[in-house]
Design a protein around this motif. Sequence first.
Motif, PDB file in Angstrom:
ATOM      1  N   VAL A  80       0.829  -1.200   0.000  1.00  0.00           N
ATOM      2  CA  VAL A  80       0.000   0.000   0.000  1.00  0.00           C
ATOM      3  C   VAL A  80       0.873   1.264   0.000  1.00  0.00           C
ATOM      4  CG1 VAL A  80      -2.056   1.086   0.964  1.00  0.00           C
ATOM      5  CG2 VAL A  80      -1.674  -1.334   1.345  1.00  0.00           C
ATOM      6  N   VAL A  81       1.824   1.282  -0.920  1.00  0.00           N
ATOM      7  CA  VAL A  81       2.727   2.407  -1.092  1.00  0.00           C
ATOM      8  C   VAL A  81       2.279   3.184  -2.330  1.00  0.00           C
ATOM      9  CG1 VAL A  81       5.123   3.028  -1.635  1.00  0.00           C
ATOM     10  CG2 VAL A  81       4.666   1.192  -0.015  1.00  0.00           C
ATOM     11  N   ASP A  82       2.266   4.503  -2.239  1.00  0.00           N
ATOM     12  CA  ASP A  82       1.962   5.350  -3.393  1.00  0.00           C
ATOM     13  C   ASP A  82       3.132   5.196  -4.366  1.00  0.00           C
ATOM     14  OD1 ASP A  82       0.935   7.247  -5.101  1.00  0.00           O
ATOM     15  OD2 ASP A  82       1.462   8.952  -3.831  1.00  0.00           O
ATOM     16  N   THR A  83       2.893   4.512  -5.482  1.00  0.00           N
ATOM     17  CA  THR A  83       3.960   4.100  -6.384  1.00  0.00           C
ATOM     18  C   THR A  83       3.746   4.671  -7.775  1.00  0.00           C
ATOM     19  OG1 THR A  83       4.028   2.019  -5.143  1.00  0.00           O
ATOM     20  CG2 THR A  83       5.239   2.090  -7.216  1.00  0.00           C
ATOM     21  N   ALA A  84       4.857   5.104  -8.392  1.00  0.00           N
ATOM     22  CA  ALA A  84       4.785   5.644  -9.754  1.00  0.00           C
ATOM     23  C   ALA A  84       6.012   5.197 -10.538  1.00  0.00           C
ATOM     24  CB  ALA A  84       4.717   7.164  -9.720  1.00  0.00           C
ATOM     25  N   TYR A  85       5.845   5.161 -11.859  1.00  0.00           N
ATOM     26  CA  TYR A  85       6.956   4.862 -12.763  1.00  0.00           C
ATOM     27  C   TYR A  85       7.216   6.085 -13.625  1.00  0.00           C
ATOM     28  CZ  TYR A  85       9.793   2.851 -16.463  1.00  0.00           C
ATOM     29  OH  TYR A  85      10.810   2.611 -17.362  1.00  0.00           O
ATOM     30  N   LEU A  86       8.454   6.559 -13.618  1.00  0.00           N
ATOM     31  CA  LEU A  86       8.867   7.672 -14.456  1.00  0.00           C
ATOM     32  C   LEU A  86       9.717   7.123 -15.588  1.00  0.00           C
ATOM     33  CD1 LEU A  86       9.284  10.754 -15.032  1.00  0.00           C
ATOM     34  CD2 LEU A  86      11.379  10.524 -13.712  1.00  0.00           C
ATOM     35  N   SER A  87       9.202   7.222 -16.787  1.00  0.00           N
ATOM     36  CA  SER A  87       9.941   6.826 -17.979  1.00  0.00           C
ATOM     37  C   SER A  87      10.546   8.093 -18.570  1.00  0.00           C
ATOM     38  CB  SER A  87       9.006   6.158 -18.988  1.00  0.00           C
ATOM     39  OG  SER A  87       9.714   5.825 -20.156  1.00  0.00           O
ATOM     40  N   VAL A  88      11.856   8.113 -18.709  1.00  0.00           N
ATOM     41  CA  VAL A  88      12.519   9.310 -19.221  1.00  0.00           C
ATOM     42  C   VAL A  88      12.060   9.611 -20.643  1.00  0.00           C
ATOM     43  CG1 VAL A  88      14.752  10.370 -19.748  1.00  0.00           C
ATOM     44  CG2 VAL A  88      14.484   9.009 -17.672  1.00  0.00           C
ATOM     45  N   THR A  89      11.851   8.573 -21.452  1.00  0.00           N
ATOM     46  CA  THR A  89      11.365   8.770 -22.822  1.00  0.00           C
ATOM     47  C   THR A  89      10.044   8.022 -23.005  1.00  0.00           C
ATOM     48  OG1 THR A  89      12.397   6.806 -23.784  1.00  0.00           O
ATOM     49  CG2 THR A  89      13.759   8.803 -23.639  1.00  0.00           C
ATOM     50  N   ARG A  90       9.486   8.174 -24.176  1.00  0.00           N
ATOM     51  CA  ARG A  90       8.245   7.466 -24.516  1.00  0.00           C
ATOM     52  C   ARG A  90       8.503   6.238 -25.381  1.00  0.00           C
ATOM     53  NH1 ARG A  90       7.201  12.466 -23.319  1.00  0.00           N
ATOM     54  NH2 ARG A  90       5.227  13.065 -22.392  1.00  0.00           N
ATOM     55  N   GLY A  91       9.762   5.942 -25.636  1.00  0.00           N
ATOM     56  CA  GLY A  91      10.114   4.739 -26.383  1.00  0.00           C
ATOM     57  C   GLY A  91       9.976   4.842 -27.883  1.00  0.00           C
ATOM     58  N   GLU A  92       9.856   6.073 -28.403  1.00  0.00           N
ATOM     59  CA  GLU A  92       9.642   6.231 -29.840  1.00  0.00           C
ATOM     60  C   GLU A  92      10.873   5.910 -30.686  1.00  0.00           C
ATOM     61  OE1 GLU A  92      10.375  10.478 -28.243  1.00  0.00           O
ATOM     62  OE2 GLU A  92       9.637   8.568 -27.521  1.00  0.00           O
ATOM     63  N   GLY A  93      12.034   5.784 -30.062  1.00  0.00           N
ATOM     64  CA  GLY A  93      13.246   5.466 -30.815  1.00  0.00           C
ATOM     65  C   GLY A  93      13.617   3.997 -30.751  1.00  0.00           C
ATOM     66  N   GLY A  94      12.771   3.201 -30.126  1.00  0.00           N
ATOM     67  CA  GLY A  94      13.059   1.781 -29.957  1.00  0.00           C
ATOM     68  C   GLY A  94      12.680   0.957 -31.167  1.00  0.00           C
ATOM     69  N   GLN A  95      12.830  -0.332 -31.010  1.00  0.00           N
ATOM     70  CA  GLN A  95      12.495  -1.254 -32.089  1.00  0.00           C
ATOM     71  C   GLN A  95      11.142  -1.891 -31.807  1.00  0.00           C
ATOM     72  OE1 GLN A  95      15.686  -3.961 -32.790  1.00  0.00           O
ATOM     73  NE2 GLN A  95      17.181  -2.332 -33.066  1.00  0.00           N
ATOM     74  N   ASN A  96      10.502  -2.342 -32.874  1.00  0.00           N
ATOM     75  CA  ASN A  96       9.194  -2.959 -32.765  1.00  0.00           C
ATOM     76  C   ASN A  96       9.227  -4.258 -33.566  1.00  0.00           C
ATOM     77  OD1 ASN A  96       6.533  -3.647 -32.586  1.00  0.00           O
ATOM     78  ND2 ASN A  96       5.744  -1.785 -33.510  1.00  0.00           N
ATOM     79  N   PHE A  97       9.311  -5.374 -32.848  1.00  0.00           N
ATOM     80  CA  PHE A  97       9.420  -6.671 -33.514  1.00  0.00           C
ATOM     81  C   PHE A  97       8.062  -7.313 -33.815  1.00  0.00           C
ATOM     82  CE2 PHE A  97      13.456  -6.342 -31.119  1.00  0.00           C
ATOM     83  CZ  PHE A  97      14.312  -6.321 -32.206  1.00  0.00           C
ATOM     84  N   ILE A  98       6.977  -6.754 -33.254  1.00  0.00           N
ATOM     85  CA  ILE A  98       5.678  -7.404 -33.430  1.00  0.00           C
ATOM     86  C   ILE A  98       4.666  -6.567 -34.199  1.00  0.00           C
ATOM     87  CG2 ILE A  98       5.949  -8.843 -31.380  1.00  0.00           C
ATOM     88  CD1 ILE A  98       4.099  -6.884 -29.911  1.00  0.00           C
TER      89      ILE A  98
END
Length: 138
Positions: free
Chosen positions: A62-80
């Motif tokens: 019951v911890v107030d938890t968040a994920y901070l992603s520095v980018t949105r992943g637009e420069g990554g690869q997409n295999f599917i």
Amino acid sequence: MAMEFLAQQAQTQHLNQAFSGKKQMMMRGLSMLKISDRVLYTGAHPDDENNKLLTFLSQDQVVDTAYLSVTRGEGGQNFIGREKGLDLGVLRVQESLAAREIEGTKQFFTRAKDFGFAKSVDETLARWDENGVLADMV
């Protein structure tokens, strides 16, 4: 829930007997305070998080938890799929938001653009506004 209520009532009754007047009012107020823990898990991309840890912290602890992603992943690869660039970033954001909803956590992003694999810190800082990204993180 009923057990929690009964325990609180017993604690309040004990405080009423132990203290009088202003001390009693102060102790009752202090006993109602709740400690709130917070965790901000950070990663470079939307798919760098540890979902099991985020879920454990949010739901079990019951911890107030968040994920901070520095980018949105637009420069990554997409295999599917066929999405690339901005379309891939939109897809990754949607996936991240869906994961956060399941975990019961929050999602944050910075203004940094994912430009693919970087060979050095200097290369990254040449493309990003270092102070702006840092400000987003803090």
